[in-house]
Write a protein that holds these residues in place. Structure first.
Motif, PDB file in Angstrom:
ATOM      1  N   SER A  38     -37.196 -24.618 -11.892  1.00 14.37           N
ATOM      2  CA  SER A  38     -38.213 -24.199 -12.841  1.00 14.37           C
ATOM      3  C   SER A  38     -38.988 -23.001 -12.296  1.00 14.37           C
ATOM      4  O   SER A  38     -38.976 -22.734 -11.092  1.00 14.37           O
ATOM      5  CB  SER A  38     -39.176 -25.356 -13.136  1.00 14.37           C
ATOM      6  N   THR A  39     -39.636 -22.280 -13.204  1.00 14.32           N
ATOM      7  CA  THR A  39     -40.527 -21.203 -12.761  1.00 14.32           C
ATOM      8  C   THR A  39     -41.807 -21.773 -12.177  1.00 14.32           C
ATOM      9  O   THR A  39     -42.567 -21.061 -11.525  1.00 14.32           O
ATOM     10  CB  THR A  39     -40.875 -20.282 -13.942  1.00 14.32           C
ATOM     11  N   LYS A  40     -42.056 -23.048 -12.409  1.00 11.99           N
ATOM     12  CA  LYS A  40     -43.221 -23.713 -11.835  1.00 11.99           C
ATOM     13  C   LYS A  40     -42.881 -24.187 -10.424  1.00 11.99           C
ATOM     14  O   LYS A  40     -41.753 -24.591 -10.147  1.00 11.99           O
ATOM     15  CB  LYS A  40     -43.643 -24.903 -12.693  1.00 11.99           C
ATOM     16  N   ALA A  41     -43.862 -24.156  -9.570  1.00 10.20           N
ATOM     17  CA  ALA A  41     -43.638 -24.566  -8.183  1.00 10.20           C
ATOM     18  C   ALA A  41     -43.273 -26.040  -8.111  1.00 10.20           C
ATOM     19  O   ALA A  41     -43.826 -26.871  -8.842  1.00 10.20           O
ATOM     20  CB  ALA A  41     -44.884 -24.292  -7.347  1.00 10.20           C
ATOM     21  N   GLU A  42     -42.323 -26.335  -7.224  1.00 12.57           N
ATOM     22  CA  GLU A  42     -41.922 -27.713  -6.926  1.00 12.57           C
ATOM     23  C   GLU A  42     -41.458 -28.467  -8.174  1.00 12.57           C
ATOM     24  O   GLU A  42     -41.749 -29.649  -8.351  1.00 12.57           O
ATOM     25  CB  GLU A  42     -43.064 -28.472  -6.241  1.00 12.57           C
ATOM     26  N   ARG A  43     -40.716 -27.788  -9.041  1.00 14.21           N
ATOM     27  CA  ARG A  43     -40.181 -28.418 -10.252  1.00 14.21           C
ATOM     28  C   ARG A  43     -38.719 -28.002 -10.426  1.00 14.21           C
ATOM     29  O   ARG A  43     -38.329 -26.872 -10.143  1.00 14.21           O
ATOM     30  CB  ARG A  43     -40.955 -27.991 -11.509  1.00 14.21           C
ATOM     31  N   ILE A  44     -37.895 -28.947 -10.904  1.00 16.10           N
ATOM     32  CA  ILE A  44     -36.529 -28.638 -11.311  1.00 16.10           C
ATOM     33  C   ILE A  44     -36.387 -28.980 -12.788  1.00 16.10           C
ATOM     34  O   ILE A  44     -37.153 -29.782 -13.343  1.00 16.10           O
ATOM     35  CB  ILE A  44     -35.482 -29.402 -10.475  1.00 16.10           C
ATOM     36  N   VAL A  45     -35.401 -28.338 -13.439  1.00 18.86           N
ATOM     37  CA  VAL A  45     -35.161 -28.543 -14.870  1.00 18.86           C
ATOM     38  C   VAL A  45     -33.819 -29.236 -15.037  1.00 18.86           C
ATOM     39  O   VAL A  45     -32.806 -28.802 -14.474  1.00 18.86           O
ATOM     40  CB  VAL A  45     -35.176 -27.206 -15.637  1.00 18.86           C
ATOM     41  N   VAL A  46     -33.813 -30.307 -15.840  1.00 21.40           N
ATOM     42  CA  VAL A  46     -32.583 -30.985 -16.245  1.00 21.40           C
ATOM     43  C   VAL A  46     -32.426 -30.736 -17.745  1.00 21.40           C
ATOM     44  O   VAL A  46     -33.333 -31.053 -18.531  1.00 21.40           O
ATOM     45  CB  VAL A  46     -32.640 -32.499 -15.962  1.00 21.40           C
ATOM     46  N   SER A  47     -31.300 -30.153 -18.135  1.00 21.15           N
ATOM     47  CA  SER A  47     -31.067 -29.883 -19.566  1.00 21.15           C
ATOM     48  C   SER A  47     -29.691 -30.402 -19.969  1.00 21.15           C
ATOM     49  O   SER A  47     -28.805 -30.590 -19.134  1.00 21.15           O
ATOM     50  CB  SER A  47     -31.178 -28.380 -19.846  1.00 21.15           C
ATOM     51  N   TRP A  48     -29.506 -30.610 -21.298  1.00 29.82           N
ATOM     52  CA  TRP A  48     -28.260 -31.165 -21.813  1.00 29.82           C
ATOM     53  C   TRP A  48     -28.107 -30.784 -23.280  1.00 29.82           C
ATOM     54  O   TRP A  48     -29.037 -30.330 -23.934  1.00 29.82           O
ATOM     55  CB  TRP A  48     -28.215 -32.682 -21.633  1.00 29.82           C
ATOM     56  N   ASP A  49     -26.917 -31.032 -23.804  1.00 31.50           N
ATOM     57  CA  ASP A  49     -26.630 -30.862 -25.231  1.00 31.50           C
ATOM     58  C   ASP A  49     -26.339 -32.220 -25.817  1.00 31.50           C
ATOM     59  O   ASP A  49     -25.841 -33.134 -25.136  1.00 31.50           O
ATOM     60  CB  ASP A  49     -25.427 -29.930 -25.436  1.00 31.50           C
ATOM     61  N   GLU A  50     -26.621 -32.372 -27.149  1.00 30.85           N
ATOM     62  CA  GLU A  50     -26.294 -33.610 -27.838  1.00 30.85           C
ATOM     63  C   GLU A  50     -26.024 -33.290 -29.304  1.00 30.85           C
ATOM     64  O   GLU A  50     -26.532 -32.295 -29.856  1.00 30.85           O
ATOM     65  CB  GLU A  50     -27.405 -34.638 -27.703  1.00 30.85           C
ATOM     66  N   ALA A  51     -25.236 -34.146 -29.932  1.00 27.71           N
ATOM     67  CA  ALA A  51     -24.795 -33.892 -31.311  1.00 27.71           C
ATOM     68  C   ALA A  51     -25.950 -33.961 -32.296  1.00 27.71           C
ATOM     69  O   ALA A  51     -26.007 -33.200 -33.268  1.00 27.71           O
ATOM     70  CB  ALA A  51     -23.692 -34.884 -31.699  1.00 27.71           C
ATOM     71  N   ALA A  52     -26.891 -34.869 -32.070  1.00 26.28           N
ATOM     72  CA  ALA A  52     -28.033 -35.038 -32.963  1.00 26.28           C
ATOM     73  C   ALA A  52     -29.227 -35.459 -32.140  1.00 26.28           C
ATOM     74  O   ALA A  52     -29.077 -36.053 -31.060  1.00 26.28           O
ATOM     75  CB  ALA A  52     -27.718 -36.082 -34.023  1.00 26.28           C
ATOM     76  N   GLU A  77     -38.303 -36.246 -30.670  1.00 27.15           N
ATOM     77  CA  GLU A  77     -38.897 -34.960 -31.005  1.00 27.15           C
ATOM     78  C   GLU A  77     -38.847 -33.966 -29.852  1.00 27.15           C
ATOM     79  O   GLU A  77     -39.013 -32.756 -30.059  1.00 27.15           O
ATOM     80  CB  GLU A  77     -40.356 -35.150 -31.432  1.00 27.15           C
ATOM     81  N   GLN A  78     -38.674 -34.423 -28.619  1.00 28.95           N
ATOM     82  CA  GLN A  78     -38.714 -33.530 -27.472  1.00 28.95           C
ATOM     83  C   GLN A  78     -37.413 -32.747 -27.347  1.00 28.95           C
ATOM     84  O   GLN A  78     -36.353 -33.197 -27.820  1.00 28.95           O
ATOM     85  CB  GLN A  78     -38.962 -34.326 -26.184  1.00 28.95           C
ATOM     86  N   PRO A  79     -37.493 -31.570 -26.713  1.00 32.85           N
ATOM     87  CA  PRO A  79     -36.260 -30.776 -26.518  1.00 32.85           C
ATOM     88  C   PRO A  79     -35.314 -31.479 -25.561  1.00 32.85           C
ATOM     89  O   PRO A  79     -35.683 -32.437 -24.868  1.00 32.85           O
ATOM     90  CB  PRO A  79     -36.786 -29.465 -25.946  1.00 32.85           C
ATOM     91  N   ASN A  80     -34.102 -30.976 -25.518  1.00 30.67           N
ATOM     92  CA  ASN A  80     -33.076 -31.591 -24.665  1.00 30.67           C
ATOM     93  C   ASN A  80     -33.200 -31.090 -23.218  1.00 30.67           C
ATOM     94  O   ASN A  80     -32.253 -30.542 -22.642  1.00 30.67           O
ATOM     95  CB  ASN A  80     -31.686 -31.291 -25.211  1.00 30.67           C
ATOM     96  N   SER A  81     -34.365 -31.256 -22.663  1.00 33.77           N
ATOM     97  CA  SER A  81     -34.594 -30.870 -21.262  1.00 33.77           C
ATOM     98  C   SER A  81     -35.850 -31.570 -20.760  1.00 33.77           C
ATOM     99  O   SER A  81     -36.690 -32.006 -21.556  1.00 33.77           O
ATOM    100  CB  SER A  81     -34.734 -29.346 -21.121  1.00 33.77           C
TER     101      SER A  81
END
Length: 433
Positions: A38-52, A77-81
């Motif tokens: 992540s652009t934030k300190a001490e953070r990682i991003v987990v992202s994925w795709d889904e059909a719906a 409602e939240q994004p896929n990350s």
């Protein structure tokens, strides 16, 4: 699942009819799971795709293990990350194996199918280990250490960073006061000056967190007290005594002296003492200033600082002795009045006689290498008291205080000897008046 649709009762025959309900659709597993910083300190991003859109559960575990160490969830409602704090992903959790890589499983719903992220490692550094500690005479402390990251079980994974370890050093001066020394650095050594009691700590940092060595180095003060005799006589028994603390350590204790307030200190004596007490023989070195030093001592990572007593002055007096060679002489006989001076200095002593009211001067007597001889005659019978006065003297660069000898008596009885003339080296004494 089936439901009861009808019940028919005919002639006591009960017939039950069941109709199957339509099957529910199963959400497919997420795809294209990615890991990034992540652009934030001490953070990682987990992202994925889904059909719906669907709620998701993200689980942390080790590859090949079914144990889940931590979970996070998202809503429909939240994004896929999701962004995760590195400290919550780190493999420093209790029970994790150091040699198994980590993975994040993303599932569709709480019990839907899941997909796995790429394997990765998230190891914090090992706690720093002290290599050496050196205390300079100036009081500066130099400490060296080493630390490392555990073996990378997933080379070139998406979260690998080629960053060096950084370190933050500081000290605890009591009451949990954690004070930093400077800022973070890649250096594996530190030089600092701090004479008070403290505990040094060093943190090792990488992108996944830190590990600390809190008892890296512990220091303690030393107190020394010394009782120095203000007056001593050369070659006579005298002692310097005192105490040191902490008392539970066996310590090397050093007695030092200097001849003047501006000259250098030198060692008189030293020895190992225990139970917090010491004692040194004293009295043969002349008038000088004294102090007692307990040098710094090391025991593993524990340092007890040097301690120095207060400076005290001690005057050493000459040790002198006067005597007559002959215990008894006749009138007009010559008697030798000897004097010994210790240490064996070259000086001039003064022979004195008691006239019944006061000490009077008979004459000077040269003293060579600690020995002098004066000569007297007495024309009258009787007993007369004598003594020597020896002035303050330098010997070996050290000053010794003046001294009077003991009183010694010339006993004269009637005799027929010829008088000894002054030209013969005699001091003519007529005895008491």
């Amino acid at each position: 699942m089936r439901t009861l649709s009808a019940i028919a009762v005919t002639g006591g025959l009960v017939v039950s009819l069941f109709v199957a309900s339509p099957a529910q659709a199963v959400e497919p597993a997420p795809t294209n799971i990615k890991l990034s910083w992540s652009t934030k300190a001490e953070r990682i991003v987990v992202s994925w795709d889904e059909a719906a859109p669907v709620a998701n559960v993200i689980s942390l575990r080790q590859r090949g293990s079914t144990r889940v160490y931590r979970t996070w969830s998202t809503t429909v409602e939240q994004p896929n990350s999701i962004e995760l704090w590195t400290g919550s992903v780190s493999s420093s959790y209790s029970g994790m194996s150091d040699d198994l890589p980590l993975e994040l499983a993303v599932s569709a719903g709480s019990d839907g199918p899941e997909a796995l992220s790429p394997r990765f490692d998230a190891d914090t550094p090992t706690a720093p280990q002290r290599v050496s500690s050196t205390l300079a005479a100036s009081g500066a402390m130099n400490v060296k250490w080493r630390s490392s990251v555990r073996t990378d079980t997933t080379p070139n994974d998406p979260l690998d960073l080629s960053r060096p370890l950084t370190y933050q050093a500081g000290y605890d001066a009591g009451r949990f006061s954690k004070i930093k020394i400077g800022g973070r650095t890649t250096a594996t050594q530190l030089t600092y000056t701090l004479r008070s009691a403290h505990t040094l700590w060093v943190d090792a940092h990488n992108e996944w967190g830190s590990s600390s060595a809190y008892d890296f180095l512990s220091t303690y003060p030393t107190s020394v007290t010394a009782k120095v005799p203000a007056w001593a006589v050369y070659n006579r028994p005298s002692t310097i005594t005192g105490t040191y603390a902490p008392a539970y350590d066996q310590r090397q204790i050093v007695l030092q002296a200097r001849n003047t307030s501006t000259s250098a200190w030198y060692t008189v004596s030293s020895g190992k003492f225990s139970a917090g007490k010491f004692s040194f023989p004293f009295g043969t070195g002349g008038s000088r200033q004294c102090r007692v030093v307990a040098p710094a001592t090391w025991s593993g990572n524990r340092l007890v600082y040097q301690g120095v007593s207060a400076t005290a002055a001690s005057t050493t007096q000459l040790d002198v002795f006067g005597f007559f060679v002959s215990p008894q002489i006749g009138t007009y006989d010559r008697n030798t009045a000897g004097v010994y001076v210790y240490p064996q200095a070259n000086t001039t002593a003064t022979l004195q006689r008691w006239n019944g009211k006061a000490w009077t001067t008979v004459g000077p007597v040269a003293v060579k290498k600690g020995t002098g001889k004066g000569y007297i005659i007495a024309p009258k019978a009787g007993r007369t008291a004598y003594r020597y006065y020896v002035p303050a003297t330098l010997y070996g660069g050290t000053r010794f205080a003046a001294a009077y000898t003991n009183t010694f008596v010339n006993n004269v009885i009637p005799g027929m000897s010829t008088p000894c003339l002054p030209s013969q080296g005699c001091h003519y004494s007529t005895g008491p008046r």
